[in-house]
Design a protein around this motif. Structure first.
Motif: not given
Length: 668
Positions: A451-453, A476-477, A481-483, A487-489
């Motif tokens: 998921y990170e890639a 994904l966020i 999934l990923g990171y 504050d990613m939202h």
């Protein structure tokens, strides 16, 4: 054949009249595996008496590494990474900054080596210091997201922009697309249609020229992660399906032979590209009189792909298939008459066959007709007719038609001059370049659980303006999934707002969800949520209309109104048949809600009508402030105390609502 006109408004108008058979996108990667063999040793000197200089060795290493990355599976682990890094380090010693850049990409994506953003940034900087524009592109991305340090708080838009500008000056199409998107929407730079068109037209021209070569395009297969059906489907055909085709083809099934021929020709759906094997399948089907197989063979003979280049043989196959009514063959025959290939030039016959093919919807024929009208080939120049045919083909995604449409709108030929329309079409062409393969690659990472890639690749494409990538990053966020950085939202909301600007209706619904649940802020904002739900609902988004109904039913961010709630539930059902079950449940709940309010009003001795309809408030229409306060206080205390009479009354109301609901459904 390349037709050019004098520059108009400072921009050249380029028309390419190029034959394509049944398919339009052709970019060749590695045909039949016929790649010159280079020594595997670390020395560029000799092997088996053949001398290789440093440049040849570097080219060999880069090609080998590209193939290893393309064919990498989830089972390739540490040893795979050791081999790749060793090859790249050797190329770097020979002075290849491109090898250095690839090494940085491996560290960024975690391919064969531990993922290390700081190390990736250091390696990219080493290549960028040597002037490598690809490394500058990657640095621009790292600074834009803040991955070079610890996250969003370390974003550096100025350094990001600077690296993107240098990369664009170096001719990297992805960087040019980033700047085109920024200028188009005003993201961190002055909003300018002219500046956006400058970048997008350069990239679009590269796409068109690339597609004009005798090459085979690897299909770009796009998947929207929010699509439950497509999300987990592999892009490759399953082994059982391939075996079924193989078995049918071996038993003489012409359709299966054509299908396998096309899979091998384009290298699609997980089948290795092999034009010679494709030709064998097409010959077998053609021997049975299959028109599509003949048309494909003719195309291959004209281009010399997998077979000997032979115009007479191509004309023969086209003529036979055209006589059987095959649209692609009719277009091919028209092309040969237009340019006098394998036959005497005859513009009249070319027009005849192009029209026969175009009437069947063949996009190449529609493009060729447009080119004839534009250039006045055997007929009078007619920009209006040219625009009409280019539009027909462009609506089906024909790259050259779209490019010519953009040029005509930019220069005001056959239509009113319009920069906004021109840049939109140029952008559409630019996004069809082979760099869009990153979207297919990202989906493969997703299916492997990497998921990170997947996130990094989608985020790169999102910066380039790909709407699908923007919505996939947000998806994904939102599912962590990923990171899962702090504050990613807010990044998800930013990408959704960009996707919504490009016409993604569901993005408006997802923006509404962010405000409703307070994902991108400390507190929910129901009014903003309702605003975005309304925008999506107006475009028949069933989920949004359902949400608006719920909000009206419970007075959340919108006036309490059961009539409007039912209206929006009905709109949700009209928008999508898949909403049938949730809407029926919601309508049943609405009936219960309405009857409960009526029974409660009757029990308390108040008017049930105002409570049930709820036209924007509490339904209280009179009385002094003190009286209202007393009633409010009394009502509040009663709401907090649930007696056994209330329970019985609620059960009775529920049973009555079920009865009324199903009887009303039977009547209607």
């Amino acid at each position: 054949s390349l037709l050019t006109r004098a520059q108009m408004g400072g921009w050249p108008l380029v028309l390419l009249v190029i034959l394509h058979g049944a398919k339009e996108s052709l970019v060749r990667s590695e045909v039949d595996g016929d790649v010159a063999k280079a020594p595997a040793s670390s020395s560029p000197s000799t092997e088996k008496g053949v001398s290789f200089n440093k440049t040849e060795r570097i080219q060999y290493i880069l090609a080998k590494v590209a193939g290893m990355r393309e064919n990498r599976t989830e089972f390739d682990g540490e040893q795979w990474g050791v081999k790749v890094i060793a090859l790249l380090q050797e190329a770097e010693k020979h002075g290849s900054s491109e090898a250095t850049t690839v090494m940085g990409d491996l560290h960024l994506l975690g391919e064969g080596v531990p993922r290390d953003f700081a190390e990736a940034k250091t390696i990219f900087q080493r290549a960028a210091d040597k002037g490598n524009p690809e490394a500058q592109l990657h640095l621009g991305f790292l600074y834009s997201v803040g991955l070079h340090k610890s996250g969003l708080k370390d974003r550096d838009e100025q350094l990001s922009l600077l690296n993107y500008y240098f990369s664009a000056l170096g001719g990297v199409p992805e960087a040019q697309m980033v700047l085109g998107d920024k200028h188009l929407h005003g993201y961190g730079v002055p909003k300018s249609c002219n500046a956006a068109i400058k970048y997008y037209s350069k990239v679009a021209q590269k796409v068109v020229l690339h597609h004009s070569e005798k090459t085979i395009a690897k299909p770009i297969e796009l998947v929207r992660l929010s699509d439950d059906k497509a999300r987990n489907n592999k892009l490759e055909e399953t082994e059982d399906v391939i075996q079924y085709y193989q078995h049918s083809a071996d038993n003489g099934n012409a359709d299966a032979q054509v299908a396998l021929g096309q899979l091998n020709f384009y290298g699609a759906r997980g089948v290795a590209q092999n034009t010679r094997l494709a030709a064998e399948y097409f010959r077998a089907a053609a021997a049975q009189g299959n028109a599509a197989a003949k048309s494909n063979l003719a195309q291959m003979h004209i281009q010399g792909l997998g077979v000997e280049e032979n115009n007479q043989t191509a004309f023969k196959y086209f003529e036979e298939a055209a006589g059987q009514g095959d649209a692609a063959a009719q277009n091919g025959l028209g092309y040969m008459y237009l340019h006098g290939i394998g036959t005497k030039q005859d513009h009249g016959k070319a027009m005849k066959f192009f029209k026969m093919s175009a009437e069947q919807g063949n996009v190449d024929a529609q493009f060729n007709l447009g080119a004839m009208y534009f250039a006045g080939m055997g007929i009078d120049v007619d920009y209006g007719a040219a625009l009409q045919y280019f539009t027909l083909a462009g609506h089906q995604g024909h790259i050259r038609s779209l490019f010519n449409l953009a040029q005509m709108h930019m220069n005001g030929l056959g239509t009113v001059q319009s920069c906004p329309i021109a840049v939109k079409v140029f952008k559409s062409v630019a996004e069809r370049g082979q760099w869009a393969q990153v979207l297919s690659s990202a989906h493969k990472n997703y299916l492997r659980g990497e998921y990170e890639a997947a996130f990094i690749k989608y985020a790169r494409a999102a910066n380039q303006g790909y709407e699908m990538a923007q919505s996939n990053v947000a998806w994904l966020i939102d599912r962590e999934l990923g990171y899962s950085l702090k504050d990613m939202h807010s990044v998800a909301l930013e990408q959704l707002l960009r996707a919504a600007k490009q016409g993604n209706v569901d993005a408006n619904r997802m923006i509404g969800d962010h405000f409703y649940y307070g994902l991108a802020s400390e507190m929910p904002d129901y009014k903003k949520a309702a605003k975005y739900y309304s925008v999506a609902g107006e475009q028949k988004n069933a989920h949004s209309n359902f949400n608006l109904g719920f909000m009206h039913q419970h007075g959340i961010g919108l006036p309490f109104d059961l009539h409007l709630a039912k209206r929006f539930y009905d709109l949700a059902l009209e928008s999508s048949a898949d909403a049938y079950i949730p809407v029926q449940i919601a309508l049943l709940g609405l009936q219960i809600h309405k009857l409960f309010l009526q029974c409660k009003g009757f029990w308390e001795g108040t008017s049930s009508t105002s409570s049930a309809t709820g036209t924007g408030g509490s339904g209280d229409n009179g009385g002094t402030k003190s009286e209202k306060s007393k009633r409010s206080s009394k009502s509040s205390s009663q709401d907090l105390t649930l007696t056994w009479e209330d329970v019985l009354l609620l059960v009775a109301c529920g049973l009555l609502a079920v009865l009324v609901f199903f009887r009303s459904r039977r009547i209607t």
